[in-house]
Design a protein around this motif. Structure first.
Motif, PDB file in Angstrom:
ATOM      1  N   GLY A 133       0.766  -1.240   0.000  1.00  0.00           N
ATOM      2  CA  GLY A 133       0.000   0.000   0.000  1.00  0.00           C
ATOM      3  C   GLY A 133       0.794   1.284   0.000  1.00  0.00           C
ATOM      4  O   GLY A 133       0.251   2.342  -0.325  1.00  0.00           O
ATOM      5  N   GLY A 157      -6.982   3.894  -3.720  1.00  0.00           N
ATOM      6  CA  GLY A 157      -5.853   3.873  -4.650  1.00  0.00           C
ATOM      7  C   GLY A 157      -5.728   2.593  -5.446  1.00  0.00           C
ATOM      8  O   GLY A 157      -4.990   2.551  -6.432  1.00  0.00           O
ATOM      9  N   TRP A 158      -6.448   1.532  -5.043  1.00  0.00           N
ATOM     10  CA  TRP A 158      -6.376   0.246  -5.736  1.00  0.00           C
ATOM     11  C   TRP A 158      -7.551   0.080  -6.693  1.00  0.00           C
ATOM     12  O   TRP A 158      -8.664   0.535  -6.419  1.00  0.00           O
ATOM     13  CB  TRP A 158      -6.371  -0.908  -4.742  1.00  0.00           C
ATOM     14  N   ARG A 204      -2.198  -0.488  -8.301  1.00  0.00           N
ATOM     15  CA  ARG A 204      -2.053   0.815  -7.636  1.00  0.00           C
ATOM     16  C   ARG A 204      -1.019   1.571  -8.450  1.00  0.00           C
ATOM     17  O   ARG A 204       0.163   1.189  -8.462  1.00  0.00           O
ATOM     18  CB  ARG A 204      -1.609   0.620  -6.185  1.00  0.00           C
TER      19      ARG A 204
END
Length: 240
Positions: A133, A157-158, A204
């Protein structure tokens, strides 16, 4: 690197027609020449057959696990580092395999817990994406074993690469309707006409965008014979 392509493929650890199937997977790699290959259900014997193919011998491979079957990542160029992180809770020896490419892009793969273990799969996916992450550019792919009924809440963000590609198709990679080999040898799946998007890629990205995501290995190599009981997933990314 202006583009990154990643092939995820559960090769099926069965010995059924093993030599023909591994040769076919080698031919798929030769056709698409992905920058990174993420294999699931690898065994020592299957790998020995795969690297008979000259294209697969040209890749740089992560070390095997000591499990009965495991994941492996191969890269066209030598990667900076690789690490295998066991899941804290797994009754099947599952883990997260992470590789950092020479350009800083990170690719990870896993084979999430199988069968009636939806809560554990969710936990393993959350752990995997959490480990990646803080990265600027990362792709996690593999056999998630997740059904359409298992809701996936991705962290900020993914993105699910297949869904983001606006495909009209359902994206089934475990398909007892189309994969006649799997249906003939998996009566449980065949009786339910099971069609699942088990194999997925999550990204991401800050320096890349999704260019195209496609299913590969979905064409029979002989009557009633496919490269695997799964189809592969090829994700292509372009630099922004």
């Amino acid at each position: 690197m202006n583009c990154v392509s990643v092939l995820s493929f559960n090769i099926w650890f069965s010995h059924y027609q093993m030599e023909a199937r591994m040769a076919a997977i080698g031919d798929i790699v030769a056709k698409y020449l992905p920058d990174v290959i993420a294999f699931q259900e690898m065994t020592d014997v299957h790998f020995q057959l795969l690297v008979r193919h000259p294209v697969l011998r040209s890749y740089h491979w992560t070390p095997p696990s000591h499990a009965r079957y495991y994941t492996m990542i191969g890269c066209k160029s030598m990667f900076r580092k690789a690490r295998r992180i066991p899941f804290g809770r797994s009754g099947m020896g599952r883990d997260l395999l992470v590789v950092e490419l020479s350009n800083g892009f990170t690719v990870a793969t896993s084979h999430l817990e199988s069968l009636a273990n939806a809560p554990l799969r969710k936990e393993q996916l959350e752990f995997s994406l959490g480990m990646l992450g803080n990265l600027q550019n990362a792709l996690f792919c593999g056999d998630t074993n997740m059904t359409e009924q298992e809701h996936v809440d991705l962290p900020v963000g993914w993105t699910d690469a297949w869904l983001a590609s606006n495909h009209q198709e359902d994206g089934y990679t475990f398909d007892a309707v189309r994969n006649t080999m799997m249906a003939a040898r998996n009566k449980w799946a065949a009786s339910r006409r099971l069609r699942m998007r088990f194999d997925r890629a999550f990204v991401r990205l800050t320096s890349y965008r999704i260019s195209h995501v496609s299913i590969v290995g979905d064409v029979p190599i002989a009557e009633g014979l496919f490269p695997s009981d799964h189809f592969g997933l090829l994700t292509r990314l372009s630099a922004t």
